[in-house]
Scaffold this motif. Structure first.
Motif, PDB file in Angstrom:
ATOM      1  N   LYS A 177       1.132  26.477 -25.931  1.00  0.00           N
ATOM      2  CA  LYS A 177       1.934  25.788 -25.376  1.00  0.00           C
ATOM      3  C   LYS A 177       2.561  27.627 -25.011  1.00  0.00           C
ATOM      4  CE  LYS A 177       4.494  21.974 -27.585  1.00  0.00           C
ATOM      5  NZ  LYS A 177       3.670  21.102 -27.149  1.00  0.00           N
ATOM      6  N   GLU A 218       1.035  17.154 -16.769  1.00  0.00           N
ATOM      7  CA  GLU A 218       2.491  16.594 -17.703  1.00  0.00           C
ATOM      8  C   GLU A 218       3.208  17.568 -18.487  1.00  0.00           C
ATOM      9  OE1 GLU A 218       2.209  12.978 -15.812  1.00  0.00           O
ATOM     10  OE2 GLU A 218       3.774  13.217 -17.699  1.00  0.00           O
ATOM     11  N   LEU A 268       5.740  19.282 -16.320  1.00  0.00           N
ATOM     12  CA  LEU A 268       6.992  17.899 -15.723  1.00  0.00           C
ATOM     13  C   LEU A 268       7.625  18.037 -16.782  1.00  0.00           C
ATOM     14  CD1 LEU A 268       5.002  14.812 -13.676  1.00  0.00           C
ATOM     15  CD2 LEU A 268       6.274  16.399 -12.526  1.00  0.00           C
ATOM     16  N   SER A 269       7.748  17.884 -18.304  1.00  0.00           N
ATOM     17  CA  SER A 269       7.973  18.792 -19.115  1.00  0.00           C
ATOM     18  C   SER A 269       9.295  19.437 -19.516  1.00  0.00           C
ATOM     19  CB  SER A 269       7.618  17.974 -20.034  1.00  0.00           C
ATOM     20  OG  SER A 269       6.627  18.419 -20.486  1.00  0.00           O
ATOM     21  N   SER A 270       8.394  20.686 -18.357  1.00  0.00           N
ATOM     22  CA  SER A 270       9.129  22.063 -18.733  1.00  0.00           C
ATOM     23  C   SER A 270      10.021  22.340 -18.092  1.00  0.00           C
ATOM     24  CB  SER A 270       8.035  23.143 -18.424  1.00  0.00           C
ATOM     25  OG  SER A 270       8.100  24.128 -18.412  1.00  0.00           O
ATOM     26  N   LYS A 271      10.455  23.405 -18.362  1.00  0.00           N
ATOM     27  CA  LYS A 271      12.052  23.988 -18.248  1.00  0.00           C
ATOM     28  C   LYS A 271      12.143  24.898 -16.878  1.00  0.00           C
ATOM     29  CE  LYS A 271      15.125  20.827 -20.528  1.00  0.00           C
ATOM     30  NZ  LYS A 271      14.217  19.680 -20.437  1.00  0.00           N
TER      31      LYS A 271
END
Ligand code: HEM
Ligand SMILES: N#Cc1ccc(NC(=O)NCc2cnc3scc(C#CC4CC4)n23)cc1
Length: 399
Positions: free
Chosen positions: A190, A318, A321-324
């Motif tokens: 991450k 993915e 897409l899920s990150s801000k």
């Protein structure tokens, strides 16, 4: 957090070069003495074909066992040489005198070498693009002027231009391949900054690849490509000139079908699709996806395995897409747009080198009807709709 095992951490295990990606580094140019007859024929393809002598010369070849071929590079050179000879043998007479049988003297060793390499017994992209090159001055740069192909087809310098420009595009894009393990590590850990860095390298290498692509106009003539070279790249699957395929004498009792050379056999572009999570439709209903998938069987098995490892790795798409992180989405989109632009540029090239010459030659009064499969890819696909659908699905991947 301990680094989780990254399956891609060692590119060597996939026969991928840190510097040159899927390109075979320093290809061999010579084989052990017993195989000189193969090299001599392959080196003289243009003149032998122009004199309609190739088929006669192939029949005079000595029967050779492949046991003296040692190592990956000798097998790759042998597959390249026999692949070129096979294409020349089948298409020596153009579309007016097509042979249905490949003589055992060449079919038997070619199929044995193919089996050892995990490649089909037909010339593939990994032969005439990735392994078909040398530097004139070994200490010089990998630039067009300092490079030469090992083998060529009729049509003057057309095959040299087509194969070497493709190789240089591969080399430009190769700088992105080596950062893929870092991109996966960044996702596993991450680490957005390392991920951004890796994706910036991907988009800049794709931009450099597109710039390199421009060389095609300087080194490939459209009429030579359309009238001469493309004939020798044609395969025997979905080809009305060889409806049953080609009989490999001494190997299989029945003729076998294999697709002609295609850059869908290039791992580099399929690698970017896999990395960015770009699905070209499902292999069940979408023929473009089927063709791209099928062409993976025409790649060196270790390169195919790399693509599968990338596709089954942590999903970049993915994660983003899920990150801000808006910056991260922007950099991802830059990669997708670079791939779309490369495919759009490629479509313009295909129009110049295939669609326009095809219509010019069709308009010639003395020209016979264009065969129904001339408008198809070497793999028998309807090429423009295939290329446009691949470009369109790439465009749809933008966030
Ligand atoms: C004269 C130049 C070129 C022509 C006429 C041409 C033509 C075509 C055609 C007809 C196809 C459809 C499938 C097939 O039959 O292979 C194709 C696919 C493809 N070509 Fe080319 N091409 C050219 C140069 C290049 C170059 C320099 C590259 C860069 C490596 C390239 C990369 C690809 C790729 C990756 C595909 C698979 C479809 C895709 O992933 O978008 N082509 N090309
Ligand atoms: N009419 C017509 C018509 C004319 C051409 C094609 N297809 C075609 O040349 N495919 C190969 C290709 C496409 N792009 C690139 S880059 C490097 C290569 C290569 C190679 C060697 C062969 C393995 N390629 C289809 C139909």
């Amino acid at each position: 957090m301990a680094l989780l095992m990254n399956p891609l951490s060692n590119l060597e295990t996939y026969n991928i070069s840190e510097d040159l990606g899927f390109i075979l580094e320093d290809p061999l140019e010579e084989l052990p003495d017993p195989y000189q007859p193969w090299i001599r024929l392959a080196k003289n393809l243009p003149s032998l074909i122009d004199d309609q002598q190739l088929r006669d010369e192939v029949k005079k070849l000595p029967e050779l066992s492949i046991c003296h071929l040692q190592g990956h590079k000798e097998l790759r050179l042998a597959h390249l040489a026999l692949g070129c000879i096979t294409m020349g043998y089948v298409w020596e007479g153009g579309d007016k005198d097509v042979t249905q049988v490949l003589p055992r003297i060449i079919a038997v060793p070619f199929c044995e070498i193919s089996k050892k390499l995990g490649l089909p017994p037909i010339m593939v992209y990994a032969d005439c693009v990735l392994a078909n090159w040398k530097k004139k001055d070994p200490s010089g740069p990998m630039t067009y002027d300092n490079m030469e192909t090992l083998f060529a087809f009729p049509g003057g310098d057309c095959s040299k231009g087509f194969f070497l420009v493709s190789l240089l595009v591969e080399r430009a894009a190769a700088s992105a391949v080596k950062v893929i393990p870092d991109i996966f590590d960044a996702i596993i850990n991450k680490n957005c900054n390392v991920l951004k860095e890796g994706l910036r390298t991907v988009s800049s290498s794709l931009r450099e690849a597109e710039q390199t692509f421009h060389l095609v106009h300087e080194y490939v003539d459209p009429i030579d490509f359309f009238k001469i070279l493309r004939i020798y790249l044609s395969g025997w699957k979905g080809n009305s000139l060889l409806p049953e395929g080609l009989k490999y004498e001494g190997v299989w009792n029945n003729p076998r079908k294999f697709s002609g050379g295609s850059a869908a056999q290039s791992s580099i572009i399929q690698c970017f699709d896999a990395l960015l999570g770009i699905q070209h439709g499902s292999v069940h209903e979408n023929s473009s996806a089927q063709f791209l998938q099928e062409m993976r069987d025409y790649m060196p098995p270790s390169h195919k395995a790399f693509l599968e490892a990338v596709a089954s790795g942590p999903s970049v798409r993915e994660f983003i897409l899920s990150s801000k992180d808006a910056d991260l989405k922007k950099i991802y989109d830059e990669c997708v747009r670079a791939l779309v632009d490369l495919r759009n540029y490629h479509l313009k090239v295909v129009a110049k080198y295939i669609i326009i010459p095809s219509s010019q030659l069709k308009n010639n009064a003395n020209r016979k009807e264009v065969k129904e499969d001339e408008e198809k890819g070497t793999g028998g696909t309807d090429l423009m709709s295939f290329l446009k659908s691949v470009r369109d699905t790439t465009k749809k991947a933008c966030l």
